[in-house]
Motif scaffolding. Sequence first.
Motif, PDB file in Angstrom:
ATOM      1  N   SER A   1      54.118  30.332   0.942  1.00 54.21           N
ATOM      2  CA  SER A   1      55.473  29.721   1.028  1.00 54.21           C
ATOM      3  C   SER A   1      55.842  29.835   0.017  1.00 54.21           C
ATOM      4  O   SER A   1      57.372  29.810  -0.415  1.00 54.21           O
ATOM      5  N   LYS A   2      55.264  29.655  -1.776  1.00 53.50           N
ATOM      6  CA  LYS A   2      56.446  29.513  -3.167  1.00 53.50           C
ATOM      7  C   LYS A   2      55.872  31.426  -3.656  1.00 53.50           C
ATOM      8  O   LYS A   2      56.401  31.292  -4.711  1.00 53.50           O
TER       9      LYS A   2
ATOM     10  N   SER B   1      57.146  34.289  -5.043  1.00 53.30           N
ATOM     11  CA  SER B   1      57.807  35.216  -4.754  1.00 53.30           C
ATOM     12  C   SER B   1      57.688  36.753  -4.319  1.00 53.30           C
ATOM     13  O   SER B   1      58.774  37.147  -4.210  1.00 53.30           O
TER      14      SER B   1
ATOM     15  N   CYS C   1      55.715  37.365  -2.088  1.00 60.22           N
ATOM     16  CA  CYS C   1      56.068  37.825  -0.788  1.00 60.22           C
ATOM     17  C   CYS C   1      57.624  37.385   0.097  1.00 60.22           C
ATOM     18  O   CYS C   1      57.940  37.998   0.766  1.00 60.22           O
ATOM     19  N   LEU C   2      57.916  36.911  -0.572  1.00 58.12           N
ATOM     20  CA  LEU C   2      59.120  35.878  -0.575  1.00 58.12           C
ATOM     21  C   LEU C   2      60.105  37.121  -0.455  1.00 58.12           C
ATOM     22  O   LEU C   2      61.429  36.943   0.621  1.00 58.12           O
ATOM     23  N   GLU C   3      59.847  38.161  -1.438  1.00 57.70           N
ATOM     24  CA  GLU C   3      60.965  39.140  -1.443  1.00 57.70           C
ATOM     25  C   GLU C   3      61.097  39.941  -0.356  1.00 57.70           C
ATOM     26  O   GLU C   3      61.827  40.430  -0.265  1.00 57.70           O
TER      27      GLU C   3
ATOM     28  N   ARG D   1      59.769  39.662   2.577  1.00 58.04           N
ATOM     29  CA  ARG D   1      59.567  38.786   3.952  1.00 58.04           C
ATOM     30  C   ARG D   1      60.285  39.927   4.902  1.00 58.04           C
ATOM     31  O   ARG D   1      61.338  39.877   4.201  1.00 58.04           O
TER      32      ARG D   1
ATOM     33  N   ARG E   1      67.172  32.073  -0.242  1.00 57.08           N
ATOM     34  CA  ARG E   1      66.165  33.091  -0.580  1.00 57.08           C
ATOM     35  C   ARG E   1      67.450  33.774   0.867  1.00 57.08           C
ATOM     36  O   ARG E   1      67.721  33.042   1.959  1.00 57.08           O
TER      37      ARG E   1
ATOM     38  N   TRP F   1      64.948  40.072  -0.479  1.00 56.46           N
ATOM     39  CA  TRP F   1      65.023  38.698  -0.276  1.00 56.46           C
ATOM     40  C   TRP F   1      65.001  38.128  -1.815  1.00 56.46           C
ATOM     41  O   TRP F   1      64.569  37.793  -2.651  1.00 56.46           O
TER      42      TRP F   1
ATOM     43  N   GLN G   1      67.405  35.204  -4.403  1.00 59.58           N
ATOM     44  CA  GLN G   1      66.928  33.769  -4.620  1.00 59.58           C
ATOM     45  C   GLN G   1      68.819  33.601  -4.409  1.00 59.58           C
ATOM     46  O   GLN G   1      69.293  33.826  -5.374  1.00 59.58           O
TER      47      GLN G   1
ATOM     48  N   THR H   1      62.883  27.795   1.967  1.00 56.77           N
ATOM     49  CA  THR H   1      61.770  28.648   1.089  1.00 56.77           C
ATOM     50  C   THR H   1      61.897  26.862   0.597  1.00 56.77           C
ATOM     51  O   THR H   1      62.433  25.987   0.170  1.00 56.77           O
TER      52      THR H   1
ATOM     53  N   GLU I   1      60.294  27.238  -2.685  1.00 60.44           N
ATOM     54  CA  GLU I   1      60.023  26.897  -4.457  1.00 60.44           C
ATOM     55  C   GLU I   1      61.093  25.937  -5.046  1.00 60.44           C
ATOM     56  O   GLU I   1      61.886  25.696  -4.697  1.00 60.44           O
TER      57      GLU I   1
END
Length: 280
Positions: free
Chosen positions: A41-42, A44, A46-48, A50, A184, A193, A195, A228, A230
């Motif tokens: 979940s943190k 970066s 994967c979050l970008e 998503r 994000r 996504w 930050q 998130t 993060e």
Amino acid sequence: MRKNMLNKLHEGHLGIEKTRKLARDSIFWPGINAQITDFISKCSVCLESRRSNTKEPMAESETPELPWMTNHEGFNGPHYNGLERFVQSVKKMLSKSKQDGKDPYIVMLKYRNTPLENLDSPAQLLLNRRLRTTIPTIKNRLTPKCGNLKNTQRKMKQQKMNQKQYYDKSSKPLPELQPNDTIRFQHNPKGKWDQGTVVRNNNTPNSYVIETPEGQIFKRNRKHLLKTKEDKIEQTSLEEANENNHNDFDNMTDEHSLEPSFVRRSERSVKKPTRLIEEC
């Protein structure tokens, strides 16, 4: 050791469930599932990348009692997707009329005179009469007639209920965000996504004011925001960024420095063409 194993498990950037299954095949320690969830979940990367949020449930809007009682200007989000579809339809009609060389005003006239689903035409709802178009019609159909207002309102309410029931089948409510939440956000509906941090709730429904690590301020709908876990990134103001750029320029070596430019006049004598010499 455990952090190193988590890095190895997530080398392929698999999702949480697949990473857990991969771990069960050969690795175990107490609390590993929770640590895998927190680690991914943190991430970066994967979050970008998503996928976008699921659409939110449609909010019910009040049915107007009279024409022009409701103004949708300034509203945003999934609550007014019907208005968005209307705008898309009009744009498509105007684009087709331009391609076909037709008068766009005639196109809009035809649309205003066309009955809506289970309702009268926009012209009848607003003016209580049909409009004269290029299509022949009898005089009686152009005479103003008072419609049944309560019956029209009942039909409009039922239509909105049907739209909401259909729309909400694939929707999911999103939790509210609070100031200083790490998030994000998307610059466009299907973009990556980036930050940011929540500054405050905006005045319009489901809208928030956010700030990027560079100090830029944006307004975004809740659908384009992802909370998130993060760590909060230290804010860098635009003035500091400009100062850093200025220092980088000052530290350039002579080899990469810019050569001064001078404006030089030509020393050649200019002879005017014969056609420009006035004859005496």
